[in-house]
Design a protein around this motif. Structure first.
Motif, PDB file in Angstrom:
ATOM      1  N   THR A 143     -82.777 -34.893 -23.042  1.00  0.00           N
ATOM      2  CA  THR A 143     -82.151 -34.716 -24.349  1.00  0.00           C
ATOM      3  C   THR A 143     -81.288 -33.469 -24.394  1.00  0.00           C
ATOM      4  N   MET A 144     -80.236 -33.536 -25.178  1.00  0.00           N
ATOM      5  CA  MET A 144     -79.384 -32.374 -25.417  1.00  0.00           C
ATOM      6  C   MET A 144     -80.170 -31.244 -26.073  1.00  0.00           C
ATOM      7  N   ALA A 145     -81.241 -31.593 -26.788  1.00  0.00           N
ATOM      8  CA  ALA A 145     -82.042 -30.576 -27.473  1.00  0.00           C
ATOM      9  C   ALA A 145     -82.715 -29.615 -26.504  1.00  0.00           C
ATOM     10  N   ALA A 146     -82.839 -30.013 -25.227  1.00  0.00           N
ATOM     11  CA  ALA A 146     -83.423 -29.133 -24.225  1.00  0.00           C
ATOM     12  C   ALA A 146     -82.401 -28.134 -23.687  1.00  0.00           C
ATOM     13  N   ARG A 147     -81.115 -28.337 -24.064  1.00  0.00           N
ATOM     14  CA  ARG A 147     -80.045 -27.492 -23.536  1.00  0.00           C
ATOM     15  C   ARG A 147     -79.262 -26.778 -24.636  1.00  0.00           C
ATOM     16  N   LYS A 148     -79.385 -27.278 -25.859  1.00  0.00           N
ATOM     17  CA  LYS A 148     -78.663 -26.713 -26.996  1.00  0.00           C
ATOM     18  C   LYS A 148     -79.588 -26.785 -28.202  1.00  0.00           C
ATOM     19  N   SER A 184     -81.499 -35.989 -13.860  1.00  0.00           N
ATOM     20  CA  SER A 184     -81.696 -36.090 -15.309  1.00  0.00           C
ATOM     21  C   SER A 184     -80.394 -36.503 -15.965  1.00  0.00           C
ATOM     22  N   VAL A 185     -80.502 -37.207 -17.086  1.00  0.00           N
ATOM     23  CA  VAL A 185     -79.356 -37.465 -17.943  1.00  0.00           C
ATOM     24  C   VAL A 185     -79.748 -37.032 -19.357  1.00  0.00           C
ATOM     25  N   HIS A 186     -78.976 -36.087 -19.893  1.00  0.00           N
ATOM     26  CA  HIS A 186     -79.290 -35.514 -21.190  1.00  0.00           C
ATOM     27  C   HIS A 186     -78.453 -36.197 -22.273  1.00  0.00           C
ATOM     28  N   ALA A 250     -79.667 -32.950 -10.176  1.00  0.00           N
ATOM     29  CA  ALA A 250     -78.606 -32.630 -11.127  1.00  0.00           C
ATOM     30  C   ALA A 250     -78.971 -33.035 -12.541  1.00  0.00           C
ATOM     31  N   ALA A 251     -78.244 -32.461 -13.502  1.00  0.00           N
ATOM     32  CA  ALA A 251     -78.403 -32.803 -14.912  1.00  0.00           C
ATOM     33  C   ALA A 251     -77.041 -33.230 -15.442  1.00  0.00           C
ATOM     34  N   LEU A 252     -76.928 -34.484 -15.827  1.00  0.00           N
ATOM     35  CA  LEU A 252     -75.685 -35.027 -16.373  1.00  0.00           C
ATOM     36  C   LEU A 252     -75.779 -35.057 -17.890  1.00  0.00           C
ATOM     37  N   ASP A 253     -74.756 -34.536 -18.561  1.00  0.00           N
ATOM     38  CA  ASP A 253     -74.727 -34.539 -20.023  1.00  0.00           C
ATOM     39  C   ASP A 253     -73.917 -35.735 -20.498  1.00  0.00           C
ATOM     40  N   ALA A 254     -74.614 -36.673 -21.169  1.00  0.00           N
ATOM     41  CA  ALA A 254     -73.967 -37.885 -21.686  1.00  0.00           C
ATOM     42  C   ALA A 254     -74.005 -37.822 -23.210  1.00  0.00           C
ATOM     43  N   ASN A 255     -73.189 -36.946 -23.765  1.00  0.00           N
ATOM     44  CA  ASN A 255     -73.252 -36.707 -25.207  1.00  0.00           C
ATOM     45  C   ASN A 255     -71.878 -36.489 -25.823  1.00  0.00           C
ATOM     46  N   GLY A 256     -70.846 -37.031 -25.196  1.00  0.00           N
ATOM     47  CA  GLY A 256     -69.508 -36.917 -25.763  1.00  0.00           C
ATOM     48  C   GLY A 256     -68.920 -35.525 -25.736  1.00  0.00           C
ATOM     49  N   GLY A 257     -69.560 -34.620 -24.979  1.00  0.00           N
ATOM     50  CA  GLY A 257     -69.075 -33.248 -24.909  1.00  0.00           C
ATOM     51  C   GLY A 257     -69.689 -32.331 -25.951  1.00  0.00           C
ATOM     52  N   ALA A 258     -70.703 -32.824 -26.673  1.00  0.00           N
ATOM     53  CA  ALA A 258     -71.347 -31.991 -27.697  1.00  0.00           C
ATOM     54  C   ALA A 258     -72.029 -30.776 -27.088  1.00  0.00           C
ATOM     55  N   PHE A 259     -72.415 -30.875 -25.821  1.00  0.00           N
ATOM     56  CA  PHE A 259     -72.894 -29.701 -25.080  1.00  0.00           C
ATOM     57  C   PHE A 259     -72.168 -29.646 -23.754  1.00  0.00           C
ATOM     58  N   MET A 260     -71.643 -28.494 -23.438  1.00  0.00           N
ATOM     59  CA  MET A 260     -70.977 -28.288 -22.154  1.00  0.00           C
ATOM     60  C   MET A 260     -71.590 -27.050 -21.507  1.00  0.00           C
ATOM     61  N   PRO A 261     -72.236 -27.215 -20.342  1.00  0.00           N
ATOM     62  CA  PRO A 261     -72.887 -26.066 -19.700  1.00  0.00           C
ATOM     63  C   PRO A 261     -71.873 -25.043 -19.179  1.00  0.00           C
TER      64      PRO A 261
END
Length: 261
Positions: A143-148, A184-186, A250-261
């Motif tokens: 989840t994005m909540a683990a990164r933002k 992972s996929v967030h 790796a961790a892939l963010d699949a959230n439309g760019g709402a979080f960018m590491p």
């Protein structure tokens, strides 16, 4: 087809991302899809949706509560017995828990969340690994909540998923010599049954149109819209496909760019 002739296990079949993962795996040519959930009706729904595609994907339905090691072992064994192998495991089962904050949460309420999201996922992974050969892959739905840090209050859920994200690195290191990849996929906001229900409820509570609330959420997403759970499912399945053969830990963010590491 990304998953042509592969055998894919998907845990956590439900009305949102879980069933979409199973359906998209079939659409991408999987030879067999093993669907797992705690309730039979969700498995039956997944089977019906896959059969509606009109393809040749074989379906194995198995009830499984991933907090039980015995049920995890039974699921993995049933998949191996039916298909002779497992190529991919998609760990989607989860418990969200309370909408809470770390400073004020009832920490005892975090136990079920951790038991499922972290320990249960690792139980199913451990049970499945002996049946995965070289070239196989595991993906953890995160989840994005683990990164933002979100304003909604998801501290317990985020903590459990953050711990799972760290475990992915250990697994990738340990299983790499066996030729097994782990990633992972967030996911962030996903337009599907769960989020649609939440948005409809919030719109009613605040007496604003649903489209207004959707627009407010989308305003924080660089792509300008809430990604669908179908599209997020495809991102996760890419990570277990041969196109991601060089990717592990790796961790892939699949959230439309709402979080960018």
């Amino acid at each position: 087809m990304l998953l042509k002739d592969k055998i894919v296990i998907v845990s956590g079949i439900g009305p949102g991302l879980g069933v979409k993962l199973a359906v998209e795996a079939a659409r991408e040519g999987a030879k067999g899809v093993v669907v797992a959930a705690r309730s039979q009706d969700k498995l039956d729904d997944a089977e019906a949706r896959i059969k509606a595609l009109g393809g040749k994907t074989e379906i194995l339905k198995q009830t499984c509560d991933i907090t039980s090691r015995e049920q995890c072992d039974a699921l993995a064994a049933a998949a191996a017995k039916r298909f002779g192998k497992v190529d991919a495991l998609v760990n989607s089962a989860f418990v969200h828990g309370d909408m809470d904050y770390a400073s004020t949460a009832n920490l005892d309420s975090w136990r079920d969340t951790l038991e499922t999201n972290l320990l249960g996922t690792l139980r199913l992974t451990q049970a499945t690994v002996p049946h995965i050969g070289r070239g196989g892959a595991i993906v953890m739905i995160n989840t994005m909540a683990a990164r933002k840090i979100p304003p909604l209050g998801e501290a317990g859920y985020a903590a459990s998923k953050a711990a799972l994200g760290n475990s992915v690195k250990w697994l990738a290191k340990e299983l790499g010599p066996k030729g097994i990849r782990v990633n992972s996929v967030h996911m962030g906001w996903m337009w599907g049954a769960p989020v649609e229900g939440y948005v409809n409820w919030q719109a009613q509570e605040h007496k604003i149109p649903v489209e207004t609330l959707k627009a407010q959420i989308a305003a924080d997403i660089p792509l300008g819209h809430i990604p669908t759970d179908d599209d997020c499912a495809k991102a996760a399945l890419f990570m277990v496909s041969d196109y991601a053969a060089a990717v592990t830990g790796a961790a892939l963010d699949a959230n439309g760019g709402a979080f960018m590491p």
